[in-house]
Design a protein around this motif. Structure first.
Motif, PDB file in Angstrom:
ATOM      1  N   MET A  67      10.545  -3.589   9.521  1.00  0.00           N
ATOM      2  CA  MET A  67      10.060  -2.465  10.165  1.00  0.00           C
ATOM      3  C   MET A  67      10.488  -0.988   9.260  1.00  0.00           C
ATOM      4  N   ASP A  68       9.672  -0.229   8.982  1.00  0.00           N
ATOM      5  CA  ASP A  68       9.977   1.026   8.398  1.00  0.00           C
ATOM      6  C   ASP A  68       8.911   2.094   8.689  1.00  0.00           C
ATOM      7  N   TYR A  69       9.125   3.150   8.234  1.00  0.00           N
ATOM      8  CA  TYR A  69       8.220   4.371   8.666  1.00  0.00           C
ATOM      9  C   TYR A  69       6.782   4.425   7.589  1.00  0.00           C
ATOM     10  N   ARG A  70       6.979   3.450   6.656  1.00  0.00           N
ATOM     11  CA  ARG A  70       5.686   3.335   5.820  1.00  0.00           C
ATOM     12  C   ARG A  70       4.775   2.206   6.693  1.00  0.00           C
ATOM     13  N   LEU A  71       5.255   1.375   7.419  1.00  0.00           N
ATOM     14  CA  LEU A  71       4.349   0.542   8.289  1.00  0.00           C
ATOM     15  C   LEU A  71       3.866   1.448   9.334  1.00  0.00           C
ATOM     16  N   LEU A  72       4.768   2.285   9.899  1.00  0.00           N
ATOM     17  CA  LEU A  72       4.303   3.062  11.132  1.00  0.00           C
ATOM     18  C   LEU A  72       3.275   4.061  10.464  1.00  0.00           C
ATOM     19  N   TYR A  73       3.140   4.638   9.480  1.00  0.00           N
ATOM     20  CA  TYR A  73       2.205   5.536   8.843  1.00  0.00           C
ATOM     21  C   TYR A  73       1.175   4.910   8.628  1.00  0.00           C
ATOM     22  N   THR A  74       1.119   3.529   8.037  1.00  0.00           N
ATOM     23  CA  THR A  74      -0.102   2.932   7.923  1.00  0.00           C
ATOM     24  C   THR A  74      -0.821   2.623   9.130  1.00  0.00           C
ATOM     25  N   LEU A  75      -0.074   2.247  10.045  1.00  0.00           N
ATOM     26  CA  LEU A  75      -0.712   2.003  11.465  1.00  0.00           C
ATOM     27  C   LEU A  75      -1.329   3.171  12.113  1.00  0.00           C
ATOM     28  N   VAL A  76      -0.528   4.396  11.863  1.00  0.00           N
ATOM     29  CA  VAL A  76      -1.274   5.806  12.467  1.00  0.00           C
ATOM     30  C   VAL A  76      -2.552   6.110  11.693  1.00  0.00           C
ATOM     31  N   ILE A  77      -2.365   5.986  10.277  1.00  0.00           N
ATOM     32  CA  ILE A  77      -3.491   6.345   9.422  1.00  0.00           C
ATOM     33  C   ILE A  77      -4.796   5.756   9.954  1.00  0.00           C
ATOM     34  N   VAL A  78      -4.713   4.507   9.953  1.00  0.00           N
ATOM     35  CA  VAL A  78      -5.691   3.618  10.502  1.00  0.00           C
ATOM     36  C   VAL A  78      -6.174   3.855  11.953  1.00  0.00           C
ATOM     37  N   GLY A  79      -5.297   4.105  12.893  1.00  0.00           N
ATOM     38  CA  GLY A  79      -5.636   4.620  14.153  1.00  0.00           C
ATOM     39  C   GLY A  79      -6.509   5.870  13.975  1.00  0.00           C
ATOM     40  N   LEU A  80      -5.912   6.901  13.123  1.00  0.00           N
ATOM     41  CA  LEU A  80      -6.396   8.206  13.086  1.00  0.00           C
ATOM     42  C   LEU A  80      -7.994   8.113  12.804  1.00  0.00           C
ATOM     43  N   ALA A  81      -8.246   7.018  11.812  1.00  0.00           N
ATOM     44  CA  ALA A  81      -9.704   6.864  11.178  1.00  0.00           C
ATOM     45  C   ALA A  81     -10.514   6.265  12.137  1.00  0.00           C
ATOM     46  N   LEU A 139      -6.809   3.060   1.273  1.00  0.00           N
ATOM     47  CA  LEU A 139      -6.050   3.601   0.239  1.00  0.00           C
ATOM     48  C   LEU A 139      -4.702   3.921   0.412  1.00  0.00           C
ATOM     49  N   GLY A 140      -4.673   4.951   1.313  1.00  0.00           N
ATOM     50  CA  GLY A 140      -3.256   5.327   1.788  1.00  0.00           C
ATOM     51  C   GLY A 140      -2.576   4.244   2.450  1.00  0.00           C
ATOM     52  N   GLY A 141      -3.068   3.381   3.019  1.00  0.00           N
ATOM     53  CA  GLY A 141      -2.258   2.201   3.769  1.00  0.00           C
ATOM     54  C   GLY A 141      -1.917   1.147   2.681  1.00  0.00           C
ATOM     55  N   LEU A 142      -2.850   1.011   1.354  1.00  0.00           N
ATOM     56  CA  LEU A 142      -2.259   0.182   0.420  1.00  0.00           C
ATOM     57  C   LEU A 142      -1.289   0.762  -0.355  1.00  0.00           C
ATOM     58  N   LEU A 143      -1.232   1.989  -0.448  1.00  0.00           N
ATOM     59  CA  LEU A 143      -0.021   2.678  -1.296  1.00  0.00           C
ATOM     60  C   LEU A 143       1.275   2.528  -0.344  1.00  0.00           C
ATOM     61  N   LEU A 144       1.112   2.994   0.908  1.00  0.00           N
ATOM     62  CA  LEU A 144       2.357   2.745   1.646  1.00  0.00           C
ATOM     63  C   LEU A 144       2.677   1.433   1.730  1.00  0.00           C
ATOM     64  N   LEU A 145       1.765   0.306   1.793  1.00  0.00           N
ATOM     65  CA  LEU A 145       2.133  -1.083   1.879  1.00  0.00           C
ATOM     66  C   LEU A 145       3.128  -1.402   0.475  1.00  0.00           C
ATOM     67  N   LEU A 146       2.450  -0.956  -0.786  1.00  0.00           N
ATOM     68  CA  LEU A 146       3.125  -1.242  -1.990  1.00  0.00           C
ATOM     69  C   LEU A 146       4.360  -0.723  -1.897  1.00  0.00           C
ATOM     70  N   MET A 147       4.613   0.446  -1.436  1.00  0.00           N
ATOM     71  CA  MET A 147       5.849   1.199  -1.449  1.00  0.00           C
ATOM     72  C   MET A 147       6.916   0.518  -0.709  1.00  0.00           C
ATOM     73  N   TRP A 148       6.478   0.017   0.607  1.00  0.00           N
ATOM     74  CA  TRP A 148       7.065  -0.867   1.645  1.00  0.00           C
ATOM     75  C   TRP A 148       7.701  -2.210   0.882  1.00  0.00           C
ATOM     76  N   ALA A 149       6.702  -2.793   0.289  1.00  0.00           N
ATOM     77  CA  ALA A 149       7.057  -3.836  -0.371  1.00  0.00           C
ATOM     78  C   ALA A 149       7.936  -3.887  -1.588  1.00  0.00           C
ATOM     79  N   ALA A 150       7.880  -2.653  -2.144  1.00  0.00           N
ATOM     80  CA  ALA A 150       9.102  -2.608  -3.204  1.00  0.00           C
ATOM     81  C   ALA A 150      10.246  -2.365  -2.695  1.00  0.00           C
ATOM     82  N   GLU A 151      10.321  -1.904  -1.638  1.00  0.00           N
ATOM     83  CA  GLU A 151      11.794  -1.870  -0.605  1.00  0.00           C
ATOM     84  C   GLU A 151      12.208  -2.802   0.008  1.00  0.00           C
TER      85      GLU A 151
END
Length: 185
Positions: free
Chosen positions: A144-158, A123-135
């Motif tokens: 590449m921007d921080y939203r994609l990096l945060y998404t990858l890091v959150i997935v990795g943390l899980a 869900l966090g990844g989806l939120l970030l990907l939608l914000m990335w797509a809007a920008e």
């Protein structure tokens, strides 16, 4: 012969990463726990500032509790972007505001506590990907921007169960609710 060399190499790597006293593994666990908590704070702070207008990025008169829309400024700003026709019209709708704010709060709390990291990654990844797509395109890079990096890091943390260190992830994973619905881990 090659198989036995690979076996010895893998054992050496395993030994180096997991010393008898556990220090190497423990230090890494703490670093990833701090990354998890830090990203959680970024989400939680965004929620708090938008909800209460504490003046960091949201002035008091633009607070959600004062009737302002937390999505309007961001989404209206995407009007001239390639996908602006998709995102800009969503600005100011109560359902979009509620989903956005619940998303910020939920992702922030889950990351800080170390619970529900699988669901948070999705869900966090989806939120970030939608914000990335809007920008799109991001201001300083073609894609590449921080939203994609945060998404990858959150997935990795899980994936590494980062909620077990400095969090209540292990306890959460052993609750009857999570044992029954493992996607909540």
């Amino acid at each position: 012969m090659a198989g036995s060399e690979n076996g010895r190499g893998a054992a050496a790597v395993h030994t180096a990463r997991h010393r008898a006293d556990g220090t190497a593994a423990r230090a890494g666990d703490y670093v990833w726990a701090l990354v998890r908590i830090s990203i959680g704070w970024v989400f939680l702070w965004a929620f708090l500032d938008k909800a209460f207008g504490w003046g960091f990025s949201t002035p008091a008169d633009q607070a959600w509790i004062r009737g302002a829309s937390p999505t309007t400024g961001y989404l209206k700003g995407t009007a001239r972007k390639p996908l602006g026709a998709v995102f800009s019209p969503l600005a100011g709708y109560a359902w979009a505001d509620w989903l956005f704010m619940i998303g910020l709060l939920g992702v922030g709390v889950a990351l800080i506590l170390g619970i529900g990291l699988r669901l948070t990654a999705v869900l966090g990844g989806l939120l970030l990907l939608l914000m990335w797509a809007a920008e799109l395109p991001p201001e300083h890079n073609p894609f590449m921007d921080y939203r994609l990096l945060y998404t990858l890091v959150i997935v990795g943390l899980a994936l590494i169960n980062a909620g077990d260190t400095l969090g209540i992830g292990r306890w959460w994973g052993n609750t009857a609710l999570v044992r029954r619905y493992p996607f909540l881990k």
